[in-house]
Design a protein around this motif. Structure first.
Motif, short mmCIF file in Angstrom:
data_model
loop_
_atom_site.label_atom_id
_atom_site.label_comp_id
_atom_site.label_asym_id
_atom_site.label_seq_id
_atom_site.Cartn_x
_atom_site.Cartn_y
_atom_site.Cartn_z
N LEU A 227 0.78 -1.20 -0.13
CA LEU A 227 0.18 0.36 0.27
C LEU A 227 0.13 1.49 0.28
O LEU A 227 0.14 2.05 -0.18
N GLY A 228 2.57 1.14 0.34
CA GLY A 228 3.04 2.11 1.02
C GLY A 228 3.23 2.46 -0.63
O GLY A 228 3.61 3.52 -0.90
N TYR A 229 4.09 1.60 -1.00
CA TYR A 229 3.99 2.01 -2.41
C TYR A 229 3.49 1.99 -3.27
O TYR A 229 3.96 3.06 -3.93
N LEU A 230 2.70 2.08 -3.31
CA LEU A 230 0.67 2.91 -4.21
C LEU A 230 0.69 3.72 -4.59
O LEU A 230 0.53 4.57 -5.19
N LEU A 231 0.90 4.39 -2.71
CA LEU A 231 -0.55 5.50 -2.33
C LEU A 231 0.75 5.79 -1.83
O LEU A 231 1.18 8.22 -2.21
N PHE A 232 2.16 6.17 -1.44
CA PHE A 232 2.88 7.15 -0.71
C PHE A 232 3.55 8.34 -1.94
O PHE A 232 3.55 9.74 -1.54
N ASN A 233 3.84 7.69 -2.50
CA ASN A 233 4.75 8.01 -3.61
C ASN A 233 3.41 9.82 -4.15
O ASN A 233 3.97 11.34 -4.20
N LEU A 276 10.59 0.16 8.61
CA LEU A 276 9.47 0.44 7.00
C LEU A 276 9.22 1.34 6.60
O LEU A 276 9.54 1.14 4.99
N ALA A 277 9.65 1.94 7.72
CA ALA A 277 9.51 3.49 6.46
C ALA A 277 10.51 4.45 6.04
O ALA A 277 10.42 4.28 5.12
N GLY A 278 11.42 3.25 6.35
CA GLY A 278 13.14 3.71 5.80
C GLY A 278 13.16 3.24 4.60
O GLY A 278 13.17 3.56 3.44
N ILE A 279 12.92 1.52 4.99
CA ILE A 279 12.71 0.82 3.46
C ILE A 279 11.07 1.84 2.05
O ILE A 279 11.59 1.84 0.92
N LEU A 280 10.59 1.66 3.16
CA LEU A 280 9.48 2.63 1.90
C LEU A 280 9.88 3.75 1.56
O LEU A 280 9.64 4.21 -0.19
N VAL A 281 10.64 4.44 1.68
CA VAL A 281 11.16 5.96 1.89
C VAL A 281 12.45 5.06 0.27
O VAL A 281 12.10 6.16 -0.45
N LYS A 282 12.33 4.85 0.38
CA LYS A 282 13.79 4.09 -0.36
C LYS A 282 13.41 3.13 -1.83
O LYS A 282 14.07 3.99 -3.11
N LEU A 283 12.36 2.71 -1.67
CA LEU A 283 11.52 1.82 -2.65
C LEU A 283 10.54 3.32 -4.15
O LEU A 283 11.13 3.15 -4.40
N SER A 284 10.30 4.36 -3.55
CA SER A 284 8.80 4.87 -3.28
C SER A 284 9.13 6.50 -3.54
O SER A 284 8.48 6.87 -4.56
N MET A 285 10.53 6.88 -3.65
CA MET A 285 10.68 7.90 -2.99
C MET A 285 12.12 7.91 -4.67
O MET A 285 13.17 6.47 -4.47
N PRO A 286 12.47 9.33 -5.30
CA PRO A 286 13.58 9.61 -6.72
C PRO A 286 14.41 9.13 -5.76
O PRO A 286 14.58 9.60 -4.35
#
Length: 439
Positions: A227-233, A276-286
């Motif tokens: 969900l984070g990858y889909l929505l975060f960006n 997971l917050a750190g991984i999410l930033v790494k995966l979804s942010m430029p």
């Protein structure tokens, strides 16, 4: 309502300042001796804690760190913040881009690092007399899980720092080791969540308890990442996202705290949320954004929160009264040989050369921050007692020392870390020789 007395604030600031200064000073000295900084930071707590100051000057130790009723809680709060920031920082170092060959190597190493080490740790728990190391939860099964994890766990922060110090962070070797450590430790954190759930149930294990704990941990991880990858960006860059516009760093810290709070509410360890917050930033942010956030988090964490966390770990140790040296040496030998040999054999099975396999085995046999996190979580939840807490912390520190020394030798000799890294190692050796000639 939220006020402390002026004398209490002054007292706490004095004690915290002394602990922070000692952590930075001993960390600095450790680095000059080519020892990971974390060893110096924990040593600050040993020097100012029950091991040295408390042993020789007990009244001074109690006055400094137990001077008023709420002081231990204030240190506990900083300790928890440091732990969350450490896990958030670890998640931000997660690797995301791989070739098929590197994915194959990483997958094999994750299995090779986890399964044999976990099995050996489990068997060792059956063979050793571990009853004297039970914590107040009095849960033998949870203790066995912690022992198995302690054999298998790997450290992202310490090995990343070693790679940075040696100038080899951009190597193929570094990418594979950090990815292996990240995936590996997520699996082990799930096992730790299961162990803490057992401890919280008063020692009662049922199939429903086990399945619920594993389901919650896996569901939380999968749900957050998907969900984070889909929505975060998308949500981050909305014009209506006033918090992001007000402060980029404040926004990402808010996400980290909310995920940690959600994890705790679901009875999953709060460290999961921060990681997971750190991984999410790494995966979804430029890449530019994630690197800027990583730098910002480092600027906040490493001068204050993280050194205080490691120093406070040292404050909780009393190596004079609660440390069995012979047991520790045997445990160190078991953990080191098991983890190194498991990685070496796994690497050789996929046709990596001997030097590459040795390098991988030594680098992944590094417990550092996650090993200390494991010990503190297990101790705080009553799974282990203070004696075994000391063993696990010292295991983490000593095994953090080995990779730095070995990899420094490899770089200085100009040896290859693994195929594909020859040019980087050659350039780094020339740089080191140039610095030596100038000095």
């Amino acid at each position: 309502m939220f006020n402390l007395q002026g004398t209490e604030i002054s007292h706490f600031l004095f004690a915290m300042g002394c602990l922070l200064a000692a952590a930075h000073l001993l960390g600095f000295i450790a680095e000059r001796l080519y020892i990971p900084r974390v060893i110096g930071e924990v040593s600050a707590g040993l020097v100012l804690g029950p091991t040295l100051l408390g042993h020789f000057f007990p009244d001074l130790y109690h006055w400094m760190f137990l001077g008023f009723s709420e002081e231990d809680k204030l240190f506990g709060l900083l300790y928890q913040f440091g732990l969350l920031m450490l896990m958030f920082s670890s998640g931000l170092k997660f690797q995301t881009h791989f070739t098929k060959e590197d994915m194959k190597i990483t997958s094999v190493l994750v299995v090779g690092a986890t399964v044999p080490s976990f099995v050996v740790g489990w068997m060792a728990a059956d063979m050793l007399n571990i009853a004297p190391y039970l914590g107040v939860a009095n849960n033998l099964l949870a203790l066995k899980i912690v022992i198995a994890i302690s054999i298998a766990v790997t450290s992202i922060p310490v090995i990343s720092k070693i790679f940075n110090d040696l100038g080899i962070m951009q190597t193929r070797f570094a990418k594979i080791v950090i990815a292996c450590a990240g995936i590996h430790d997520i699996l082990l954190w799930i096992a730790l969540g299961f162990a803490t759930a057992l401890a919280s149930k008063g020692g009662v294990f049922t199939l429903a308890t086990g399945l619920k704990s594993i389901f919650l941990s896996v569901g939380f991880i999968a749900g957050t990442l998907i969900l984070g990858y889909l929505l975060f960006n998308r949500l981050t860059y909305l014009k209506q996202n006033l918090l992001f516009r007000a402060s980029n760093m404040g926004y990402f810290l808010f996400i980290m705290f909310m995920l940690a709070a959600l994890a705790g509410t679901l009875h999953v360890e709060t460290i999961f949320g921060a990681l997971l917050a750190g991984i999410l930033v790494k995966l979804s942010m430029p890449k530019a954004v994630s690197e800027r956030i990583e730098q910002g988090v480092s600027n906040i964490s490493f001068p204050w929160f993280i050194p205080i966390y490691f120093a406070t770990v040292g404050l909780q140790l009393n190596l004079v009264k609660h440390f069995n040296l012979l047991f520790f040496l045997g445990y160190l030998l078991l953990a080191t040989l098991t983890q190194t040999l498991a990685i070496y054999i796994s690497s050789r099975l996929i046709k990596q050369d001997r030097l590459t396999s040795i390098n991988l085995g030594i680098a992944i046999n590094n417990r550092g921050g996650p090993g200390i996190v494991l010990s503190t979580v297990a101790y705080s939840t009553g799974i282990i007692n203070q004696d075994f807490f000391a063993v696990l912390v010292m295991l983490s520190l000593i095994t953090s020392w080995f990779p730095g020394t070995w990899l420094r030798i490899v770089v200085n000799k100009g040896w290859r870390l693994m195929p594909g890294d020859e040019n980087i190692i050659s350039k780094q050796k020339k740089k080191i020789n140039t610095i030596k000639s100038l000095n």
